[in-house]
Motif scaffolding. Structure first.
Motif, PDB file in Angstrom:
ATOM      1  N   ASP A  62       0.824  -1.218   0.000  1.00  0.00           N
ATOM      2  CA  ASP A  62       0.000   0.000   0.000  1.00  0.00           C
ATOM      3  C   ASP A  62       0.859   1.271   0.000  1.00  0.00           C
ATOM      4  O   ASP A  62       0.357   2.365   0.251  1.00  0.00           O
ATOM      5  CB  ASP A  62      -1.073  -0.010   1.086  1.00  0.00           C
ATOM      6  N   GLU A  64       2.894   2.784   1.747  1.00  0.00           N
ATOM      7  CA  GLU A  64       2.666   3.721   2.846  1.00  0.00           C
ATOM      8  C   GLU A  64       3.751   4.773   3.051  1.00  0.00           C
ATOM      9  O   GLU A  64       3.441   5.970   3.039  1.00  0.00           O
ATOM     10  CB  GLU A  64       2.400   2.946   4.119  1.00  0.00           C
ATOM     11  N   ARG A  67       3.761   7.263   0.194  1.00  0.00           N
ATOM     12  CA  ARG A  67       2.574   8.138   0.192  1.00  0.00           C
ATOM     13  C   ARG A  67       2.659   9.178   1.312  1.00  0.00           C
ATOM     14  O   ARG A  67       2.299  10.337   1.135  1.00  0.00           O
ATOM     15  CB  ARG A  67       1.287   7.313   0.319  1.00  0.00           C
ATOM     16  N   ASP A  77      -3.631  15.133   1.510  1.00  0.00           N
ATOM     17  CA  ASP A  77      -4.158  14.020   2.303  1.00  0.00           C
ATOM     18  C   ASP A  77      -3.602  12.679   1.788  1.00  0.00           C
ATOM     19  O   ASP A  77      -3.837  12.302   0.641  1.00  0.00           O
ATOM     20  CB  ASP A  77      -5.695  14.066   2.195  1.00  0.00           C
ATOM     21  N   ASP A  79      -4.501   9.736   2.200  1.00  0.00           N
ATOM     22  CA  ASP A  79      -5.482   8.741   1.755  1.00  0.00           C
ATOM     23  C   ASP A  79      -5.976   8.983   0.331  1.00  0.00           C
ATOM     24  O   ASP A  79      -6.707   8.164  -0.221  1.00  0.00           O
ATOM     25  CB  ASP A  79      -6.687   8.731   2.703  1.00  0.00           C
ATOM     26  N   HIS A  80      -5.590  10.110  -0.224  1.00  0.00           N
ATOM     27  CA  HIS A  80      -6.040  10.406  -1.587  1.00  0.00           C
ATOM     28  C   HIS A  80      -4.889  10.330  -2.600  1.00  0.00           C
ATOM     29  O   HIS A  80      -4.951  10.944  -3.658  1.00  0.00           O
ATOM     30  CB  HIS A  80      -6.725  11.779  -1.630  1.00  0.00           C
ATOM     31  N   ALA A 235     -11.718  10.011  -3.811  1.00  0.00           N
ATOM     32  CA  ALA A 235     -11.692   8.618  -3.358  1.00  0.00           C
ATOM     33  C   ALA A 235     -12.095   7.652  -4.476  1.00  0.00           C
ATOM     34  O   ALA A 235     -11.475   6.593  -4.641  1.00  0.00           O
ATOM     35  CB  ALA A 235     -12.614   8.458  -2.157  1.00  0.00           C
ATOM     36  N   GLU A 239      -9.579   4.721  -5.387  1.00  0.00           N
ATOM     37  CA  GLU A 239     -10.032   3.339  -5.161  1.00  0.00           C
ATOM     38  C   GLU A 239     -10.023   2.541  -6.458  1.00  0.00           C
ATOM     39  O   GLU A 239      -9.610   1.382  -6.481  1.00  0.00           O
ATOM     40  CB  GLU A 239     -11.450   3.334  -4.569  1.00  0.00           C
TER      41      GLU A 239
END
Ligand code: PMP
Length: 361
Positions: A62, A64, A67, A77, A79-80, A235, A239
């Motif tokens: 992912d 991480e 990112r 952000d 998460d985006h 998102a 996604e």
């Protein structure tokens, strides 16, 4: 009848095969691709060497740490964000996820050719809006949009023209496109452009639900060979890309090296300063030897070679090759009398101008 055949749109794709310096033992000056002439950051190199001891491991699926590094550096952000093997992969993934047979995808006339390949690979139909003197025409793009338009690709600044459109024009484009169209802002060269009316598109992504931003580590960060790009978007888009991307699409050395590159502000500034010094120099000198140079905010210039029938562009390319210099012809953009020339190191830029003066008189 052939038993085996790819989709018809795949048959239309002409693979891009950039010219490369012949392996003839000479040291070539390669100004044909958009490499950082200063190379990668020393911090990135250290991280790469350290990562080499761990290449028996799969990378973080992912992404991480990378990112997070991008989120911190750009104040966005985490998460985006999604990371890919170069921004070229992301362009393909977005096209596949949002468009298919029967759908239309908008691009601009001299827009980055990677868009066309991705659109055709997805089986969708490319709709191409005219530009004005090598600059994107927002109204022409809006005029070509329809209820079938799933994506609009905008390279800003654009390759190979080197030109950009200001943030208010991008806003106008977003407002003029149908709400079901995803506006993809490919800002691969954003790091080179610090003009006050330019924006890479971060704010527009944050204030809309149908805009995404694409960036790359290949240019300013000098990591073209590593293949790392990233996207920032709603998102739904993140996604969808995560759903279809390869689980381990960004290699372990690529993730760690790119994250380290982001921490080297000094290298970034040196790269910016080098370009800020040599881009205007190169533009001026090319004009002086007779080329028409389009105003560029990137790390390359598009230059029209004088159309003297006795001296075709190939003669110029061949002469430069005899001097060990490689530049890019841009015939695939319908620009048969233009060259795209990347800003090189001081001695490379000077050698190019000397060689051009020799042949153009
Ligand atoms: N977008 C633009 C406008 C480009 O010029 C390029 C590379 N030439 C890319 C995307 C792809 O770059 P990369 O895959 O190396 O990130």
């Amino acid at each position: 009848m052939d038993l085996l055949s790819p989709r018809p749109s795949v048959g239309q794709i002409k693979p891009y095969r950039p010219a490369r310096p012949p392996r003839d033992g000479r040291r070539w000056i390669d100004l044909s691709l958009t490499h950082n002439p200063l190379g990668p950051s020393p911090l990135a190199l250290d991280a790469y060497c350290e990562a080499a001891t761990r290449i028996h491991c799969y990378p973080d699926w992912d992404q991480e740490p990378l990112r997070h590094a991008i989120a911190r550096r750009h104040s966005i952000d985490v998460d985006h964000i999604v990371c890919t093997a170069g921004s070229e992969e992301l362009i393909h993934l977005v096209a596949q996820a949002f468009a298919g047979p029967g759908d239309e995808v908008l691009c601009h006339e001299r827009g980055y050719r990677g868009f066309l390949k991705a659109i055709r690979a997805a089986g969708a139909t490319a709709v191409i809006a005219a530009e004005r003197d090598m600059v994107v025409d927002v109204e022409a793009l809006i005029d070509r949009a329809s209820e079938r338009t799933k994506i609009c690709f905008l390279a800003n600044p654009n390759n190979p023209t080197g030109t950009y459109i200001p943030a208010d024009a991008v806003q106008r484009l977003r407002a003029g496109l149908p709400p079901h169209t995803l506006l993809v802002l490919d800002s691969a060269y954003a790091d080179y452009c610090r003009l006050p009316d330019y924006s890479d598109g971060t704010e527009i992504v944050e204030n809309s639900d149908n805009v995404m931003l694409i960036r790359t580590f290949s240019k300013m960060h000098g990591l073209a060979g590593l293949r790392v790009g990233w996207g920032y978007g709603p998102a739904t888009v993140i996604e969808a890309v995560n759903a279809i991307r390869g689980t381990f699409n960004v290699s372990l050395p690529a993730q760690l090296t790119a994250a380290a590159a982001l921490s080297d502000a000094e290298h970034e500034e040196a790269t910016f300063a080098h370009n800020a010094q040599w881009l205007p120099w190169l533009s001026r000198e090319l004009e002086r030897v007779g080329l028409r140079v389009y105003p560029s905010v990137c790390n390359f210039v598009l230059a029209r070679v004088p159309t003297d029938p006795s001296l075709g562009i190939q003669a110029v390319i061949d002469h430069l090759a005899r001097r060990g210099i490689l530049v890019k012809a841009v015939t695939e953009y319908g620009l048969s009398d233009c060259l795209r020339i990347t800003v090189g190191r001081e001695e490379e830029n000077k050698a190019l101008v000397v060689a051009l003066a020799e042949i153009l008189g």
